[in-house]
Design a protein around this motif. Structure first.
Motif: not given
Length: 104
Positions: A16-19, A22-24, A29-36
């Motif tokens: 992310f920091w290397r460009g 993207s933030l989107r 990816l974070l929104r759809y991490l598995p519940s575990e």
């Protein structure tokens, strides 16, 4: 979060920091991490997957007893304890009010 990105997607957060990320895309990816995932657990999740719940339901169906590690059982017990405590507090307030009225 960093460990989850590496574990589930083989992506470094540093991308992310290397460009290169993207933030989107990071948000998706974070929104759809598995519940575990560690992030989901840290945010209040119970770490159980659908498979875990189904297996616990099978234990309940075959034995008649809920699985002792089932988070639904623990939540229900905690809610029951909270309701009992609230009822005790209300009863204590009523008793206190009655005693104040009798003493007046």
């Amino acid at each position: 979060m960093e460990a989850d990105l590496a574990r589930y997607y083989r992506i470094e957060l540093a991308d992310f920091w290397r460009g290169r990320l993207s933030l989107r895309r990071l948000a998706v990816l974070l929104r759809y991490l598995p519940s575990e995932s560690a992030a989901a657990t840290a945010l209040g999740g119970d770490g159980w997957t659908l498979s875990h719940y189904l297996m616990a339901d099978m234990v309940h169906a075959t034995t008649g007893q809920p699985h002792p590690a089932d988070p639904r059982v623990r939540r229900a017990e905690e809610e029951k304890k909270a309701r009992l405590e609230q009822a005790r507090e209300r009863a204590e307030r009523r008793r206190s009010m009655l005693m104040d009225q009798d003493g007046s």
